[in-house]
Design a protein around this motif. Structure first.
Motif, PDB file in Angstrom:
ATOM      1  N   ALA A  65      -4.466  -1.002   9.390  1.00 57.30           N
ATOM      2  CA  ALA A  65      -5.421  -0.313   8.527  1.00 57.30           C
ATOM      3  C   ALA A  65      -4.706   0.594   7.539  1.00 57.30           C
ATOM      4  O   ALA A  65      -5.046   0.632   6.341  1.00 57.30           O
ATOM      5  N   GLY A  66      -3.694   1.325   8.014  1.00 52.33           N
ATOM      6  CA  GLY A  66      -2.946   2.207   7.123  1.00 52.33           C
ATOM      7  C   GLY A  66      -2.259   1.459   6.006  1.00 52.33           C
ATOM      8  O   GLY A  66      -2.188   1.927   4.862  1.00 52.33           O
ATOM      9  N   ARG A  67      -1.762   0.279   6.335  1.00 57.58           N
ATOM     10  CA  ARG A  67      -1.114  -0.556   5.319  1.00 57.58           C
ATOM     11  C   ARG A  67      -2.125  -1.056   4.302  1.00 57.58           C
ATOM     12  O   ARG A  67      -1.856  -1.031   3.085  1.00 57.58           O
ATOM     13  N   GLN A  68      -3.279  -1.528   4.767  1.00 57.07           N
ATOM     14  CA  GLN A  68      -4.305  -2.017   3.838  1.00 57.07           C
ATOM     15  C   GLN A  68      -4.771  -0.911   2.884  1.00 57.07           C
ATOM     16  O   GLN A  68      -4.992  -1.152   1.694  1.00 57.07           O
ATOM     17  N   MET A  69      -4.944   0.288   3.422  1.00 59.32           N
ATOM     18  CA  MET A  69      -5.318   1.426   2.581  1.00 59.32           C
ATOM     19  C   MET A  69      -4.286   1.641   1.474  1.00 59.32           C
ATOM     20  O   MET A  69      -4.627   1.820   0.291  1.00 59.32           O
ATOM     21  N   ALA A  70      -3.015   1.625   1.862  1.00 54.36           N
ATOM     22  CA  ALA A  70      -1.944   1.868   0.897  1.00 54.36           C
ATOM     23  C   ALA A  70      -1.875   0.778  -0.167  1.00 54.36           C
ATOM     24  O   ALA A  70      -1.719   1.076  -1.366  1.00 54.36           O
ATOM     25  N   GLU A  71      -1.972  -0.454   0.258  1.00 52.78           N
ATOM     26  CA  GLU A  71      -1.897  -1.565  -0.696  1.00 52.78           C
ATOM     27  C   GLU A  71      -3.024  -1.479  -1.723  1.00 52.78           C
ATOM     28  O   GLU A  71      -2.818  -1.730  -2.921  1.00 52.78           O
ATOM     29  N   ALA A  72      -4.224  -1.134  -1.266  1.00 55.48           N
ATOM     30  CA  ALA A  72      -5.353  -0.993  -2.183  1.00 55.48           C
ATOM     31  C   ALA A  72      -5.109   0.158  -3.160  1.00 55.48           C
ATOM     32  O   ALA A  72      -5.399   0.048  -4.358  1.00 55.48           O
TER      33      ALA A  72
ATOM     34  N   ILE B 266       0.143   8.663  13.821  1.00 52.27           N
ATOM     35  CA  ILE B 266       1.477   8.068  13.710  1.00 52.27           C
ATOM     36  C   ILE B 266       1.399   6.630  13.216  1.00 52.27           C
ATOM     37  O   ILE B 266       2.128   6.223  12.297  1.00 52.27           O
ATOM     38  N   ASP B 267       0.508   5.842  13.804  1.00 51.71           N
ATOM     39  CA  ASP B 267       0.435   4.428  13.436  1.00 51.71           C
ATOM     40  C   ASP B 267      -0.144   4.230  12.038  1.00 51.71           C
ATOM     41  O   ASP B 267       0.291   3.328  11.308  1.00 51.71           O
ATOM     42  N   ARG B 268      -1.110   5.048  11.642  1.00 51.99           N
ATOM     43  CA  ARG B 268      -1.627   4.922  10.276  1.00 51.99           C
ATOM     44  C   ARG B 268      -0.532   5.249   9.263  1.00 51.99           C
ATOM     45  O   ARG B 268      -0.397   4.577   8.243  1.00 51.99           O
ATOM     46  N   ARG B 269       0.248   6.278   9.576  1.00 48.33           N
ATOM     47  CA  ARG B 269       1.356   6.642   8.679  1.00 48.33           C
ATOM     48  C   ARG B 269       2.422   5.542   8.652  1.00 48.33           C
ATOM     49  O   ARG B 269       3.036   5.287   7.603  1.00 48.33           O
ATOM     50  N   LYS B 270       2.633   4.858   9.770  1.00 53.49           N
ATOM     51  CA  LYS B 270       3.550   3.714   9.790  1.00 53.49           C
ATOM     52  C   LYS B 270       3.073   2.618   8.846  1.00 53.49           C
ATOM     53  O   LYS B 270       3.872   1.970   8.167  1.00 53.49           O
ATOM     54  N   GLY B 271       1.749   2.408   8.802  1.00 56.53           N
ATOM     55  CA  GLY B 271       1.189   1.408   7.896  1.00 56.53           C
ATOM     56  C   GLY B 271       1.453   1.758   6.453  1.00 56.53           C
ATOM     57  O   GLY B 271       1.787   0.894   5.632  1.00 56.53           O
ATOM     58  N   LEU B 272       1.309   3.049   6.121  1.00 55.84           N
ATOM     59  CA  LEU B 272       1.645   3.509   4.770  1.00 55.84           C
ATOM     60  C   LEU B 272       3.118   3.264   4.481  1.00 55.84           C
ATOM     61  O   LEU B 272       3.485   2.776   3.404  1.00 55.84           O
ATOM     62  N   GLU B 273       3.968   3.560   5.445  1.00 60.75           N
ATOM     63  CA  GLU B 273       5.406   3.375   5.261  1.00 60.75           C
ATOM     64  C   GLU B 273       5.747   1.898   5.041  1.00 60.75           C
ATOM     65  O   GLU B 273       6.614   1.567   4.223  1.00 60.75           O
ATOM     66  N   ASP B 274       5.060   1.028   5.773  1.00 61.14           N
ATOM     67  CA  ASP B 274       5.265  -0.413   5.579  1.00 61.14           C
ATOM     68  C   ASP B 274       5.015  -0.806   4.125  1.00 61.14           C
ATOM     69  O   ASP B 274       5.778  -1.580   3.533  1.00 61.14           O
ATOM     70  N   ALA B 275       3.931  -0.282   3.561  1.00 60.95           N
ATOM     71  CA  ALA B 275       3.590  -0.617   2.180  1.00 60.95           C
ATOM     72  C   ALA B 275       4.574   0.013   1.200  1.00 60.95           C
ATOM     73  O   ALA B 275       4.951  -0.601   0.185  1.00 60.95           O
ATOM     74  N   LEU B 276       5.008   1.233   1.481  1.00 60.39           N
ATOM     75  CA  LEU B 276       5.947   1.919   0.579  1.00 60.39           C
ATOM     76  C   LEU B 276       7.261   1.149   0.442  1.00 60.39           C
ATOM     77  O   LEU B 276       7.880   1.148  -0.629  1.00 60.39           O
TER      78      LEU B 276
END
Length: 355
Positions: free
Chosen positions: A142-149, A177-187
């Motif tokens: 979910a964190g990654r999808q948010m970041a990509e959008a 922690i996991d949501r922030r990991k998703g953001l980091e994945d996108a970054l």
């Protein structure tokens, strides 16, 4: 003397039945205790409301306690439920309270299901055999999808950079922690994105508003905000409006939860992207724990549920409202309970659009 011996013999035989009777009576209508991190957040109110609906349908006496965003209160609430006692417990182990809560329940032989935030050990092990299951969201995805959008919607500045601010959730929780990991994945795949600063909004509106106001004052170049949940996003959008900015136009904001007010914000263009539906996890956990108490153990293959969440953008508002009136999917608790439906499907399911 003979009569006394007979009386004592009868009492000895009756004693186990007398001791067992409260538990047996309790399990006719199980008492299930629930502890939530805070009822100051709309998400947790949605979570509890869905559980109350399930309790009514299944025939459960639900006891809900509010930790009020205090670690000590979380532990005290668990102690109160164990002392009551209840037949089962569902709680969200913020602030590293999983082991403490599970130990309290284990000593009292009370089954537990954890929701939303998970510890670093699995359910159904010898350490905590009373830890029957985890039900929560796939936060990293979910964190990654948010970041990509967010990144896709932003325009680069004169230097070719996209400058964002980050408002995280409650520090130390697996959720944050996991949501922030998703953001980091996108970054990692978007070198053009620059994080101007990060603050901790504790997953609640007022704190998020206050900390983002400070962040934005120091970094007016921010054109996008990754907000860790719905309440956080509401605080961010309020801060932007107070600063004379238009969310969705001057600064793009993304979030997670699918709270009603955030769905409205997506509809009116203030919020670019939301993803969620995981407040349903409480109701799913209720069905699983109810069945466990009633003699239908949680299958090992279903004891660690990570829910895929439903994304929402402005162009999907009409479909969302058609598929989920009032934001709630159709859900028959008895149809998902093996007590009522022997061949019932798994309690949890993935939210999807019909078209």
């Amino acid at each position: 003397m003979i009569l006394k011996r007979i009386r004592n013999a009868i009492l000895a035989l009756a004693a186990p039945l007398l001791l067992a009777s409260p538990a047996l009576a309790s399990k006719d209508k199980p008492v299930i205790g629930v502890v939530v991190p805070t009822l100051a957040a709309q998400f947790w109110n949605n979570y509890v409301d869905f559980m109350k609906k399930g309790a009514q349908e299944l025939g459960v006496d639900l006891v809900v306690l509010n930790a009020d965003n205090k670690p000590d209160q979380m532990v005290k609430s668990l102690e109160d439920l164990v002392a009551r006692p209840v037949d089962g417990i569902i709680f969200t182990p913020y602030w590293a309270t999983a082991a403490r809560g599970l130990t309290l329940a284990k000593d009292a032989d009370i089954p537990v299901i954890l929701t939303d935030s998970y510890p670093d050990f699995a359910p159904q092990t010898s350490r905590f055999p009373n830890y029957k299951a985890f039900v929560g969201p796939s936060d990293q995805d979910a964190g990654r999808q948010m970041a990509e959008a967010l990144f896709a919607a932003m325009q680069p500045d004169a230097n070719g950079k996209k400058v964002i601010g980050v408002v995280n959730g409650t520090a130390g929780t697996s959720v944050a922690i996991d949501r922030r990991k998703g953001l980091e994945d996108a970054l990692k795949s978007h070198p053009e994105v620059v994080v101007a600063g990060e603050v901790d909004g504790n997953f609640v509106r007022d704190t998020s508003q206050t900390v983002f106001e400070s962040l934005y004052q120091g970094h007016p170049e921010i054109k996008g905000v990754w907000a860790a949940n719905g309440g956080t996003a509401t605080g961010v959008m309020t801060a932007l409006k107070n600063a004379g900015k238009k969310p969705g136009k001057d600064v793009v904001v993304v979030a997670m939860d699918l709270n009603p007010e955030n769905v409205d914000a997506v509809k009116n263009g203030d919020l670019l992207f939301d993803i969620g539906g995981h407040w349903l996890q409480g109701g799913f956990a209720l069905v699983m724990l109810y069945d466990e108490i009633k003699g239908h153990p949680v299958p090992k293959a279903q004891d660690n549920v990570k829910l895929k969440l439903l994304p929402l953008t402005q162009d999907r508002i009409a479909q969302f409202q058609a598929d989920f009136p009032a934001g709630v999917p159709p859900y028959d608790f008895k149809a998902h309970s093996r007590v009522y439906t022997p061949e019932a499907a798994a309690a949890a399911f993935e939210l999807k659009y019909s078209k």
